[in-house]
Motif scaffolding. Structure first.
Motif, PDB file in Angstrom:
ATOM      1  N   GLY A  26       0.718  -1.102   0.025  1.00  0.00           N
ATOM      2  CA  GLY A  26       0.052   0.007  -0.135  1.00  0.00           C
ATOM      3  C   GLY A  26       0.784   1.373  -0.043  1.00  0.00           C
ATOM      4  O   GLY A  26       0.392   2.345  -0.193  1.00  0.00           O
ATOM      5  N   VAL A  27       2.223   1.143   0.103  1.00  0.00           N
ATOM      6  CA  VAL A  27       3.119   2.388   0.052  1.00  0.00           C
ATOM      7  C   VAL A  27       3.960   2.374  -0.962  1.00  0.00           C
ATOM      8  O   VAL A  27       4.019   3.481  -1.836  1.00  0.00           O
ATOM      9  CB  VAL A  27       3.920   2.334   1.440  1.00  0.00           C
ATOM     10  CG1 VAL A  27       4.681   3.720   1.458  1.00  0.00           C
ATOM     11  CG2 VAL A  27       2.973   2.113   2.821  1.00  0.00           C
ATOM     12  N   GLY A  28       4.775   1.364  -1.258  1.00  0.00           N
ATOM     13  CA  GLY A  28       5.691   1.364  -2.392  1.00  0.00           C
ATOM     14  C   GLY A  28       6.781   0.737  -2.153  1.00  0.00           C
ATOM     15  O   GLY A  28       6.941  -0.142  -1.231  1.00  0.00           O
ATOM     16  N   THR A  29       8.036   0.730  -3.094  1.00  0.00           N
ATOM     17  CA  THR A  29       8.900  -0.064  -3.045  1.00  0.00           C
ATOM     18  C   THR A  29      10.266   0.898  -2.944  1.00  0.00           C
ATOM     19  O   THR A  29      10.161   1.798  -3.924  1.00  0.00           O
ATOM     20  CB  THR A  29       9.196  -1.122  -4.184  1.00  0.00           C
ATOM     21  OG1 THR A  29       7.923  -2.000  -4.229  1.00  0.00           O
ATOM     22  CG2 THR A  29      10.302  -1.897  -4.137  1.00  0.00           C
ATOM     23  N   LEU A  30      11.216   0.632  -2.142  1.00  0.00           N
ATOM     24  CA  LEU A  30      12.373   1.487  -1.979  1.00  0.00           C
ATOM     25  C   LEU A  30      13.651   0.826  -2.784  1.00  0.00           C
ATOM     26  O   LEU A  30      13.679  -0.541  -2.029  1.00  0.00           O
ATOM     27  CB  LEU A  30      12.581   1.880  -0.478  1.00  0.00           C
ATOM     28  CG  LEU A  30      13.870   2.838  -0.327  1.00  0.00           C
ATOM     29  CD1 LEU A  30      13.923   4.134  -0.911  1.00  0.00           C
ATOM     30  CD2 LEU A  30      13.947   3.106   1.208  1.00  0.00           C
ATOM     31  N   ILE A  31      14.285   1.036  -3.599  1.00  0.00           N
ATOM     32  CA  ILE A  31      15.219   0.403  -3.918  1.00  0.00           C
ATOM     33  C   ILE A  31      16.566   1.203  -4.060  1.00  0.00           C
ATOM     34  O   ILE A  31      16.664   2.516  -4.301  1.00  0.00           O
ATOM     35  CB  ILE A  31      14.975   0.000  -5.573  1.00  0.00           C
ATOM     36  CG1 ILE A  31      13.782  -0.976  -5.622  1.00  0.00           C
ATOM     37  CG2 ILE A  31      16.183  -0.718  -6.004  1.00  0.00           C
ATOM     38  CD1 ILE A  31      13.461  -0.947  -7.155  1.00  0.00           C
ATOM     39  N   ASN A  32      17.787   0.571  -3.522  1.00  0.00           N
ATOM     40  CA  ASN A  32      19.086   1.256  -3.127  1.00  0.00           C
ATOM     41  C   ASN A  32      20.305   0.230  -3.751  1.00  0.00           C
ATOM     42  O   ASN A  32      20.014  -0.996  -3.484  1.00  0.00           O
ATOM     43  CB  ASN A  32      19.394   1.758  -1.940  1.00  0.00           C
ATOM     44  CG  ASN A  32      18.298   2.893  -1.551  1.00  0.00           C
ATOM     45  OD1 ASN A  32      17.328   2.402  -0.746  1.00  0.00           O
ATOM     46  ND2 ASN A  32      18.436   4.121  -2.055  1.00  0.00           N
ATOM     47  N   GLY A  33      21.209   0.842  -4.292  1.00  0.00           N
ATOM     48  CA  GLY A  33      22.428   0.010  -4.443  1.00  0.00           C
ATOM     49  C   GLY A  33      23.487   0.221  -3.463  1.00  0.00           C
ATOM     50  O   GLY A  33      22.860   0.895  -2.431  1.00  0.00           O
ATOM     51  N   VAL A  34      24.704  -0.287  -3.576  1.00  0.00           N
ATOM     52  CA  VAL A  34      25.804  -0.021  -2.358  1.00  0.00           C
ATOM     53  C   VAL A  34      26.916   0.159  -3.152  1.00  0.00           C
ATOM     54  O   VAL A  34      27.207  -0.195  -4.072  1.00  0.00           O
ATOM     55  CB  VAL A  34      25.855  -1.149  -1.576  1.00  0.00           C
ATOM     56  CG1 VAL A  34      27.057  -0.981  -0.437  1.00  0.00           C
ATOM     57  CG2 VAL A  34      24.450  -1.629  -0.855  1.00  0.00           C
ATOM     58  N   ILE A  35      27.606   1.375  -2.675  1.00  0.00           N
ATOM     59  CA  ILE A  35      28.866   1.864  -3.163  1.00  0.00           C
ATOM     60  C   ILE A  35      29.747   2.049  -1.865  1.00  0.00           C
ATOM     61  O   ILE A  35      29.395   2.201  -0.904  1.00  0.00           O
ATOM     62  CB  ILE A  35      29.036   2.924  -4.009  1.00  0.00           C
ATOM     63  CG1 ILE A  35      28.546   4.179  -3.335  1.00  0.00           C
ATOM     64  CG2 ILE A  35      28.234   2.596  -5.353  1.00  0.00           C
ATOM     65  CD1 ILE A  35      28.870   5.472  -4.169  1.00  0.00           C
ATOM     66  N   ASP A  36      31.034   1.816  -2.108  1.00  0.00           N
ATOM     67  CA  ASP A  36      32.138   2.433  -1.080  1.00  0.00           C
ATOM     68  C   ASP A  36      31.935   3.967  -0.777  1.00  0.00           C
ATOM     69  O   ASP A  36      31.657   4.480  -2.083  1.00  0.00           O
ATOM     70  CB  ASP A  36      33.496   1.941  -1.302  1.00  0.00           C
ATOM     71  CG  ASP A  36      33.654   0.684  -1.064  1.00  0.00           C
ATOM     72  OD1 ASP A  36      33.128   0.143   0.028  1.00  0.00           O
ATOM     73  OD2 ASP A  36      34.354  -0.154  -1.449  1.00  0.00           O
ATOM     74  N   GLU A  37      32.013   4.624   0.291  1.00  0.00           N
ATOM     75  CA  GLU A  37      31.903   5.913   0.268  1.00  0.00           C
ATOM     76  C   GLU A  37      32.848   6.803  -0.633  1.00  0.00           C
ATOM     77  O   GLU A  37      34.091   6.252  -0.423  1.00  0.00           O
ATOM     78  CB  GLU A  37      32.061   6.138   1.764  1.00  0.00           C
ATOM     79  CG  GLU A  37      31.903   7.802   1.859  1.00  0.00           C
ATOM     80  CD  GLU A  37      32.138   8.350   3.351  1.00  0.00           C
ATOM     81  OE1 GLU A  37      32.467   9.304   3.621  1.00  0.00           O
ATOM     82  OE2 GLU A  37      31.916   7.364   4.229  1.00  0.00           O
ATOM     83  N   PRO A  38      32.577   7.564  -1.490  1.00  0.00           N
ATOM     84  CA  PRO A  38      33.450   8.163  -2.323  1.00  0.00           C
ATOM     85  C   PRO A  38      34.532   9.230  -1.125  1.00  0.00           C
ATOM     86  O   PRO A  38      33.844   9.768  -0.250  1.00  0.00           O
ATOM     87  CB  PRO A  38      32.366   9.251  -3.056  1.00  0.00           C
ATOM     88  CG  PRO A  38      31.226   8.527  -3.212  1.00  0.00           C
ATOM     89  CD  PRO A  38      31.074   7.746  -1.696  1.00  0.00           C
ATOM     90  N   LEU A  39      35.870   9.037  -1.394  1.00  0.00           N
ATOM     91  CA  LEU A  39      36.493   9.785  -0.545  1.00  0.00           C
ATOM     92  C   LEU A  39      37.339  11.003  -1.386  1.00  0.00           C
ATOM     93  O   LEU A  39      37.429  10.696  -2.496  1.00  0.00           O
ATOM     94  CB  LEU A  39      37.551   8.939   0.292  1.00  0.00           C
ATOM     95  CG  LEU A  39      36.995   7.738   1.053  1.00  0.00           C
ATOM     96  CD1 LEU A  39      38.027   6.950   1.475  1.00  0.00           C
ATOM     97  CD2 LEU A  39      36.002   8.489   2.222  1.00  0.00           C
TER      98      LEU A  39
END
Length: 286
Positions: free
Chosen positions: A273-286
């Motif tokens: 009833g709300v939705g779908t949250l999608i994320n990838g993963v990366i190493d933090e840019p430094l």
């Protein structure tokens, strides 16, 4: 309605995502979704969106966190009964909710990558339902609590597991690394839900297509109405405040061996009833 904050080549705005595109309500009423909530103008925004034509195609906007500047992001921990058992520490069911706070910059938006910081390789996922407050209150009775909800969103309450154990009495460090979690894609207004839905709403989390978390709010030790009432005893809850309601069992830390997130992984959190949250993963840019 699905309320969004977004960015285009012309700048940031907010509005409503319809089936055929985006109504730029911010371009008509001004302000932000947060300020509209604070000013008690959400009904005006709904009327504006309902009477307006589409301004952008969905593909032409970049979604931001729905509420960009919440005063509070209050997070409830260990709120599903089987998750308390998952700790295997022999503890009884808690009498009151666990609580910690997060900052807005510890979250990113839908379709943006989570950052794994160089300080830890133990980035974990936690799929959750988010309450956005729409009406201020103190000492709110449980039977009035639902009247204070503006809408719901979805959260991946990303956590650095080793950093939540850096101190004896809190988990704040492991919960506030920059871009370690996410909120979105939108806020679905409260008029789309009934009390029965609030009390039996399904949340699921997949990592790389593997179902890791699957439960409903019927398993919560502290349901939405209790959480709102409890927090309002010491907080002055205000429109735009964000409450994360807890995650089911199945987080990566609970596997043997643990299944922590790696660069290249994809996490999908879906709330009925709300939705779908999608994320990838990366190493933090430094």
């Amino acid at each position: 309605m699905r309320f969004i904050s977004f960015k285009t080549d012309a700048g940031e705005s907010w509005g409503v995502l319809q089936d055929d595109g985006v109504v730029d309500v911010g371009g008509k009423l001004g302000g932000t979704l947060f300020s509209i909530l604070r000013e008690g103008r959400l009904e005006e925004a709904k009327e504006c969106a309902a009477g307006s034509r589409i301004d952008f195609k969905e593909a032409d906007v970049e979604l931001l966190q729905p509420i960009l500047t919440p005063e509070k992001i209050a997070c409830i921990g260990v709120n599903y009964a089987n998750r308390n058992a998952e700790y295997k520490d022999g503890s009884e069911q808690p009498k009151f909710p666990s609580l910690f706070m997060r900052t807005s910059d510890s979250f990113t938006a839908h379709d943006q990558p989570l950052w794994r910081p160089p300080e830890s390789e133990q980035l974990d996922y936690e799929g959750e339902i988010v309450i956005v407050i729409g009406k201020e209150g103190r000492r709110i009775p449980e039977e009035k609590a639902y009247e204070h909800i503006a809408g719901l969103s979805v959260m991946n309450e990303g956590t650095l597991r080793d950093w939540v154990r850096h101190a004896k009495f809190n988990v704040t460090q492991g919960k506030n690394f920059i871009n370690s979690g996410s909120i979105g894609p939108w806020m679905v207004s409260a008029d789309e839900f009934t009390a029965e839905q609030y009390e039996n709403m399904r949340v699921r989390t997949w990592v790389n297509g593997e179902l890791r978390q699957d439960d409903t709010t019927a398993s919560m030790m502290f349901p939405f109405k209790y959480i709102i009432s409890y927090l309002s005893k010491f907080y002055h809850l205000k429109p735009g405040d964000v409450i994360a309601t807890g995650t089911p069992n199945g987080a990566g830390a609970r596997f043997d061996p643990p299944k922590y997130l790696q660069p290249g992984d994809e996490i999908k959190v879906e709330v009925d009833g709300v939705g779908t949250l999608i994320n990838g993963v990366i190493d933090e840019p430094l």
